[in-house]
Enzyme design. Structure first.
Site, PDB file in Angstrom:
ATOM      1  N   TYR A 116     -42.092  35.368 -15.402  1.00  0.00           N
ATOM      2  CA  TYR A 116     -42.485  34.487 -16.510  1.00  0.00           C
ATOM      3  C   TYR A 116     -41.643  33.205 -16.555  1.00  0.00           C
ATOM      4  O   TYR A 116     -41.507  32.609 -17.627  1.00  0.00           O
ATOM      5  CB  TYR A 116     -42.376  35.237 -17.836  1.00  0.00           C
ATOM      6  CG  TYR A 116     -43.579  36.135 -18.139  1.00  0.00           C
ATOM      7  CD1 TYR A 116     -44.835  35.576 -18.400  1.00  0.00           C
ATOM      8  CD2 TYR A 116     -43.471  37.511 -18.181  1.00  0.00           C
ATOM      9  CE1 TYR A 116     -45.934  36.366 -18.687  1.00  0.00           C
ATOM     10  CE2 TYR A 116     -44.573  38.319 -18.471  1.00  0.00           C
ATOM     11  CZ  TYR A 116     -45.794  37.737 -18.722  1.00  0.00           C
ATOM     12  OH  TYR A 116     -46.887  38.536 -19.009  1.00  0.00           O
ATOM     13  N   ASN A 141     -49.520  42.468 -26.166  1.00  0.00           N
ATOM     14  CA  ASN A 141     -50.969  42.257 -26.123  1.00  0.00           C
ATOM     15  C   ASN A 141     -51.661  42.913 -24.929  1.00  0.00           C
ATOM     16  O   ASN A 141     -52.676  42.416 -24.450  1.00  0.00           O
ATOM     17  CB  ASN A 141     -51.286  40.759 -26.226  1.00  0.00           C
ATOM     18  CG  ASN A 141     -50.628  39.961 -25.121  1.00  0.00           C
ATOM     19  OD1 ASN A 141     -49.984  40.533 -24.245  1.00  0.00           O
ATOM     20  ND2 ASN A 141     -50.805  38.651 -25.144  1.00  0.00           N
ATOM     21  N   THR A 190     -55.029  35.394 -26.254  1.00  0.00           N
ATOM     22  CA  THR A 190     -53.635  35.850 -26.248  1.00  0.00           C
ATOM     23  C   THR A 190     -53.297  36.602 -27.536  1.00  0.00           C
ATOM     24  O   THR A 190     -52.653  37.651 -27.505  1.00  0.00           O
ATOM     25  CB  THR A 190     -52.695  34.635 -26.098  1.00  0.00           C
ATOM     26  OG1 THR A 190     -53.104  33.884 -24.950  1.00  0.00           O
ATOM     27  CG2 THR A 190     -51.249  35.076 -25.931  1.00  0.00           C
ATOM     28  N   HIS A 202     -52.057  41.277 -18.963  1.00  0.00           N
ATOM     29  CA  HIS A 202     -51.775  39.937 -18.442  1.00  0.00           C
ATOM     30  C   HIS A 202     -52.870  39.564 -17.462  1.00  0.00           C
ATOM     31  O   HIS A 202     -53.423  40.428 -16.783  1.00  0.00           O
ATOM     32  CB  HIS A 202     -50.426  39.922 -17.696  1.00  0.00           C
ATOM     33  CG  HIS A 202     -50.250  38.702 -16.831  1.00  0.00           C
ATOM     34  ND1 HIS A 202     -49.777  37.511 -17.334  1.00  0.00           N
ATOM     35  CD2 HIS A 202     -50.543  38.479 -15.518  1.00  0.00           C
ATOM     36  CE1 HIS A 202     -49.768  36.608 -16.352  1.00  0.00           C
ATOM     37  NE2 HIS A 202     -50.221  37.174 -15.242  1.00  0.00           N
ATOM     38  N   GLU A 246     -48.706  35.266  -8.008  1.00  0.00           N
ATOM     39  CA  GLU A 246     -48.386  36.480  -8.780  1.00  0.00           C
ATOM     40  C   GLU A 246     -48.679  37.750  -7.984  1.00  0.00           C
ATOM     41  O   GLU A 246     -47.926  38.724  -8.059  1.00  0.00           O
ATOM     42  CB  GLU A 246     -49.148  36.452 -10.112  1.00  0.00           C
ATOM     43  CG  GLU A 246     -48.618  35.362 -11.039  1.00  0.00           C
ATOM     44  CD  GLU A 246     -49.398  35.184 -12.327  1.00  0.00           C
ATOM     45  OE1 GLU A 246     -49.060  34.252 -13.087  1.00  0.00           O
ATOM     46  OE2 GLU A 246     -50.339  35.963 -12.596  1.00  0.00           O
ATOM     47  N   ARG A 264     -59.900  36.823 -17.386  1.00  0.00           N
ATOM     48  CA  ARG A 264     -59.408  36.288 -18.660  1.00  0.00           C
ATOM     49  C   ARG A 264     -60.443  36.499 -19.771  1.00  0.00           C
ATOM     50  O   ARG A 264     -60.090  36.740 -20.919  1.00  0.00           O
ATOM     51  CB  ARG A 264     -59.021  34.809 -18.523  1.00  0.00           C
ATOM     52  CG  ARG A 264     -57.731  34.626 -17.702  1.00  0.00           C
ATOM     53  CD  ARG A 264     -57.056  33.289 -17.961  1.00  0.00           C
ATOM     54  NE  ARG A 264     -56.511  33.200 -19.294  1.00  0.00           N
ATOM     55  CZ  ARG A 264     -55.242  33.516 -19.624  1.00  0.00           C
ATOM     56  NH1 ARG A 264     -54.383  33.914 -18.718  1.00  0.00           N
ATOM     57  NH2 ARG A 264     -54.840  33.401 -20.859  1.00  0.00           N
ATOM     58  N   LYS A 311     -49.753  46.089 -19.599  1.00  0.00           N
ATOM     59  CA  LYS A 311     -48.383  45.889 -20.077  1.00  0.00           C
ATOM     60  C   LYS A 311     -47.787  47.184 -20.654  1.00  0.00           C
ATOM     61  O   LYS A 311     -48.521  48.145 -20.949  1.00  0.00           O
ATOM     62  CB  LYS A 311     -48.372  44.766 -21.123  1.00  0.00           C
ATOM     63  CG  LYS A 311     -48.705  43.378 -20.539  1.00  0.00           C
ATOM     64  CD  LYS A 311     -48.542  42.276 -21.595  1.00  0.00           C
ATOM     65  CE  LYS A 311     -48.823  40.901 -21.019  1.00  0.00           C
ATOM     66  NZ  LYS A 311     -48.600  39.822 -22.028  1.00  0.00           N
ATOM     67  N   ARG A 342     -57.962  42.916 -25.288  1.00  0.00           N
ATOM     68  CA  ARG A 342     -56.938  42.659 -26.299  1.00  0.00           C
ATOM     69  C   ARG A 342     -57.440  42.999 -27.700  1.00  0.00           C
ATOM     70  O   ARG A 342     -56.670  43.465 -28.550  1.00  0.00           O
ATOM     71  CB  ARG A 342     -56.455  41.210 -26.186  1.00  0.00           C
ATOM     72  CG  ARG A 342     -55.462  41.048 -25.020  1.00  0.00           C
ATOM     73  CD  ARG A 342     -55.186  39.623 -24.675  1.00  0.00           C
ATOM     74  NE  ARG A 342     -54.008  39.467 -23.817  1.00  0.00           N
ATOM     75  CZ  ARG A 342     -53.700  38.335 -23.192  1.00  0.00           C
ATOM     76  NH1 ARG A 342     -54.469  37.261 -23.332  1.00  0.00           N
ATOM     77  NH2 ARG A 342     -52.621  38.273 -22.433  1.00  0.00           N
TER      78      ARG A 342
HETATM   79  P1  ADP Z   1     -51.603  34.598 -21.779  1.00  0.00           P
HETATM   80  O1  ADP Z   1     -50.933  35.937 -21.496  1.00  0.00           O
HETATM   81  O2  ADP Z   1     -52.844  34.777 -22.598  1.00  0.00           O
HETATM   82  O3  ADP Z   1     -51.844  33.785 -20.526  1.00  0.00           O
HETATM   83  P2  ADP Z   1     -49.358  32.817 -22.380  1.00  0.00           P
HETATM   84  O4  ADP Z   1     -49.296  32.532 -20.914  1.00  0.00           O
HETATM   85  O5  ADP Z   1     -49.422  31.668 -23.313  1.00  0.00           O
HETATM   86  O6  ADP Z   1     -50.606  33.784 -22.731  1.00  0.00           O
HETATM   87  O7  ADP Z   1     -48.094  33.688 -22.791  1.00  0.00           O
HETATM   88  C1  ADP Z   1     -47.615  34.711 -21.969  1.00  0.00           C
HETATM   89  C2  ADP Z   1     -47.282  35.926 -22.808  1.00  0.00           C
HETATM   90  O8  ADP Z   1     -46.193  35.609 -23.682  1.00  0.00           O
HETATM   91  C3  ADP Z   1     -48.396  36.391 -23.751  1.00  0.00           C
HETATM   92  O9  ADP Z   1     -49.366  37.211 -23.141  1.00  0.00           O
HETATM   93  C4  ADP Z   1     -47.607  37.149 -24.807  1.00  0.00           C
HETATM   94  O10 ADP Z   1     -47.241  38.450 -24.338  1.00  0.00           O
HETATM   95  C5  ADP Z   1     -46.346  36.301 -24.919  1.00  0.00           C
HETATM   96  N1  ADP Z   1     -46.467  35.300 -25.995  1.00  0.00           N
HETATM   97  C6  ADP Z   1     -47.176  34.136 -25.971  1.00  0.00           C
HETATM   98  N2  ADP Z   1     -47.069  33.465 -27.136  1.00  0.00           N
HETATM   99  C7  ADP Z   1     -46.257  34.222 -27.927  1.00  0.00           C
HETATM  100  C8  ADP Z   1     -45.749  34.089 -29.257  1.00  0.00           C
HETATM  101  N3  ADP Z   1     -46.064  33.013 -30.006  1.00  0.00           N
HETATM  102  N4  ADP Z   1     -44.929  35.060 -29.739  1.00  0.00           N
HETATM  103  C9  ADP Z   1     -44.602  36.128 -28.996  1.00  0.00           C
HETATM  104  N5  ADP Z   1     -45.047  36.328 -27.721  1.00  0.00           N
HETATM  105  C10 ADP Z   1     -45.864  35.398 -27.198  1.00  0.00           C
HETATM  106 MG    MG Z   2     -50.471  32.914 -19.243  1.00  0.00          MG
END
Ligand code: ADP
Ligand code: MG
Length: 153
Positions: free
Chosen positions: A65, A128, A107, A131, A142, A101, A25, A118
């Site tokens: 997204y 973070n 996350t 992805h 994707e 993952r 990212k 992370r």
């Molecule tokens: P992951 O990337 O671990 O699959 P998610 O799919 O739940 O997590 O969320 C996608 C992305 O959205 C996260 O990697 C993060 O960058 C952002 N995100 C998720 N939850 C939050 C939050 N509560 N506040 C801010 N950004 C968030």
């Molecule tokens: Mg996700």
């Protein structure tokens, strides 16, 4: 009548359990950590099938997204993801989705296990570092969002 996802999969026809999609990212690229993360990708047994540096538009990030549209963090997330260059990756390994993952970690970096990307590179739940796809079906979608078939080696 096929749903949108089924159409995408039948068009590209490479839903496989040994492929996943990753992004280094914008926060990690800005901090100069892209090389270190690629090194960890390789040392953890992933083969890089596709890799390129891109700078997403806001619209591209919103499309990528779209599953999160309507959530409180959607604006922050799509602004961040279009704020600078990132590295998109098509990665191959047995059970690639769970393997990637696991290497990424939780996350929220505050909850990420020792030794995960992370834990080592993320600064907040939003910024973070990486992805990863959450299913084989989404990995195929994707990969197809960012790579043409000719770009997968
Ligand atoms: P992951 O990337 O671990 O699959 P998610 O799919 O739940 O997590 O969320 C996608 C992305 O959205 C996260 O990697 C993060 O960058 C952002 N995100 C998720 N939850 C939050 C939050 N509560 N506040 C801010 N950004 C968030
Ligand atoms: Mg996700």
């Amino acid at each position: 009548m096929l749903g949108k996802n089924e159409k995408t999969i039948s068009k590209y026809n490479y839903i496989m359990s040994n492929l996943t999609f990753g992004i280094i990212k914008p926060d990690a690229v800005r901090a100069g950590n892209a090389g270190k993360i690629v090194d960890r990708v390789l040392s953890n047994g992933f083969k890089v099938r596709g890799m390129k540096l891109i700078h997403q538009t806001r619209k591209q990030a919103e499309g990528f997204y779209s599953v999160h549209a309507g959530k409180g963090f959607f604006d922050e997330l799509t602004e961040f993801m279009s704020s600078g260059p990132c590295v998109v990756l098509a990665l191959e390994k047995d059970n690639a989705v769970p393997a990637w993952r696991e290497l990424m970690g939780a996350t929220n970096p505050a909850e990420a296990a020792e030794g995960t990307l992370r834990k080592d590179f993320a600064s907040s739940i939003g910024e973070n570092a990486v992805h990863g796809s959450d299913s084989d079906e989404n990995a195929a979608i994707e990969i197809a969002y960012f790579f043409s078939k000719l770009e997968l080696v």
